[in-house]
Design an enzyme around this catalytic site. Structure first.
Site, PDB file in Angstrom:
ATOM      1  N   PHE A 154     -67.105  31.221  32.776  1.00  0.00           N
ATOM      2  CA  PHE A 154     -65.827  30.870  32.506  1.00  0.00           C
ATOM      3  C   PHE A 154     -65.277  29.569  32.086  1.00  0.00           C
ATOM      4  CE2 PHE A 154     -65.787  34.565  35.451  1.00  0.00           C
ATOM      5  CZ  PHE A 154     -64.816  35.279  35.255  1.00  0.00           C
ATOM      6  N   HIS A 178     -74.979  25.921  27.034  1.00  0.00           N
ATOM      7  CA  HIS A 178     -75.186  24.867  28.066  1.00  0.00           C
ATOM      8  C   HIS A 178     -75.204  25.370  29.329  1.00  0.00           C
ATOM      9  CE1 HIS A 178     -70.972  23.730  29.307  1.00  0.00           C
ATOM     10  NE2 HIS A 178     -71.520  22.800  30.019  1.00  0.00           N
ATOM     11  N   SER A 214     -65.946  22.199  30.536  1.00  0.00           N
ATOM     12  CA  SER A 214     -66.153  23.383  29.404  1.00  0.00           C
ATOM     13  C   SER A 214     -66.444  24.598  29.942  1.00  0.00           C
ATOM     14  CB  SER A 214     -67.040  22.613  28.388  1.00  0.00           C
ATOM     15  OG  SER A 214     -66.628  21.558  27.805  1.00  0.00           O
ATOM     16  N   GLU A 215     -67.249  24.755  30.780  1.00  0.00           N
ATOM     17  CA  GLU A 215     -67.616  26.071  31.406  1.00  0.00           C
ATOM     18  C   GLU A 215     -67.996  25.679  32.902  1.00  0.00           C
ATOM     19  OE1 GLU A 215     -68.420  26.766  27.003  1.00  0.00           O
ATOM     20  OE2 GLU A 215     -69.302  25.678  28.221  1.00  0.00           O
ATOM     21  N   THR A 216     -67.527  26.960  33.767  1.00  0.00           N
ATOM     22  CA  THR A 216     -68.377  26.940  35.042  1.00  0.00           C
ATOM     23  C   THR A 216     -68.961  28.392  35.072  1.00  0.00           C
ATOM     24  OG1 THR A 216     -66.696  25.660  36.011  1.00  0.00           O
ATOM     25  CG2 THR A 216     -67.828  27.020  37.340  1.00  0.00           C
TER      26      THR A 216
END
Length: 296
Positions: free
Chosen positions: A66, A77, A46-48
């Site tokens: 991102f 999160h 979902s994100e980094t």
């Protein structure tokens, strides 16, 4: 060849392989924007997050977030997970961190176990509650493959809400929550026909599950997230929105998400009235999973 260390953590859970997985690059200095975006797409989470030196030395770090396809101004999160990782490295100051992000400064308190080891974090969303466009019940039902009768509009209509990252929030019948599934054509049509959405739509559905508790699901298929196991930047606005419907000074809410996906998550939200509007904190715990190096 340049190498960058990363770790992954499961966020908003105390169980490995539960919650929402996050990849964190604790020292991303020297990476280009394109490299950050490519790595986020490669991880396919979902994100980094990418941690950089702060612009103001009084702050802990500048954190860039991102998704698979774009940079985010703020997210839940990723902040909880990144705070946990940096606290493990001893980069907090007396249990506090301050992240510079596109949406503003994010204040964070580290949560520790009795031995003093970090186990999670509480983040303060960077903006007070702001409300966006209302969507017709029929539109939201179509996006979630539900019927209009499945949408509850008695307390509030489906409405955009944000504490730094906007979502459309809608209450649904409890039995309908597990049936919901995103319908790509309806999402595309809604975005095309609703300029106020600015080309993106994250849909946060919830159902009351007892006093101070809700079940929730989040769909953002046009951005690559068909379903998200835990969405702090939607959970905070939900708590703030529900507080705005009452006269209470504060609302505490346990949000259970990711259950249908087999990645149960617990997000603890506290919304409070303040001088500049309704603000919220989002808290959760984390579990470490992977360590490695990316080669660029």
């Amino acid at each position: 060849m340049r190498t960058y260390s990363f770790v992954t953590v499961d966020v908003f859970t105390t169980t490995r392989f539960g919650g929402n997985p996050l990849a964190v690059f604790p020292d991303a200095a020297g990476m280009s924007d394109a490299e950050m975006q490519s790595l986020a797409a490669e991880f396919n989470l979902s994100e980094t997050t990418f941690v950089l030196p702060p612009d103001d030395p009084a702050h802990t770090a500048r954190v860039r977030i991102f998704t698979r396809t774009r940079e985010m101004p703020f997210a839940g999160h990723p902040n909880v997970g990144t705070a946990y990782v940096l606290a493990q490295q001893g980069r907090d100051r007396n249990g506090k961190l301050l992240f510079e992000e596109l949406a503003g400064l994010v204040e964070i308190d580290v949560e520790r176990d009795p031995s003093g080891a970090p186990i999670g974090a509480t983040i303060a969303a960077p903006q007070p509650l702001s409300l966006g466009p209302e969507l017709p019940v029929e539109t939201v039902a179509a996006c979630a493959s539900l019927t209009p009768a499945d949408i509850r509009a008695g307390a509030h209509k489906p409405v955009g809400a944000s504490l730094g990252n906007p979502f459309v929030i809608a209450e649904v019948e409890p039995a309908a929550l597990t049936r919901a599934t995103p319908d790509f054509p309806s999402f595309r049509q809604t975005v095309e026909q609703t300029p106020a959405l600015n080309g993106r739509l994250g849909l946060y559905l919830y159902a009351h599950a007892g006093q101070g508790s809700v079940q929730a699901r989040m769909f953002a298929p046009l951005g690559g997230t068909i379903e998200d196991p835990a969405t702090g930047s939607a959970a905070g606005p939900l708590g703030a929105l529900l507080l705005s419907l009452s006269d209470a000074p504060e609302l505490r809410l346990d949000i259970h998400q990711g259950v249908v996906m087999g990645r149960p998550s617990l997000l603890r939200v506290v919304a409070r009235r303040g001088s500049d509007g309704i603000r919220a904190t989002i808290a959760g715990q984390c579990v470490p999973v992977l360590r490695g190096e990316a080669q660029l």
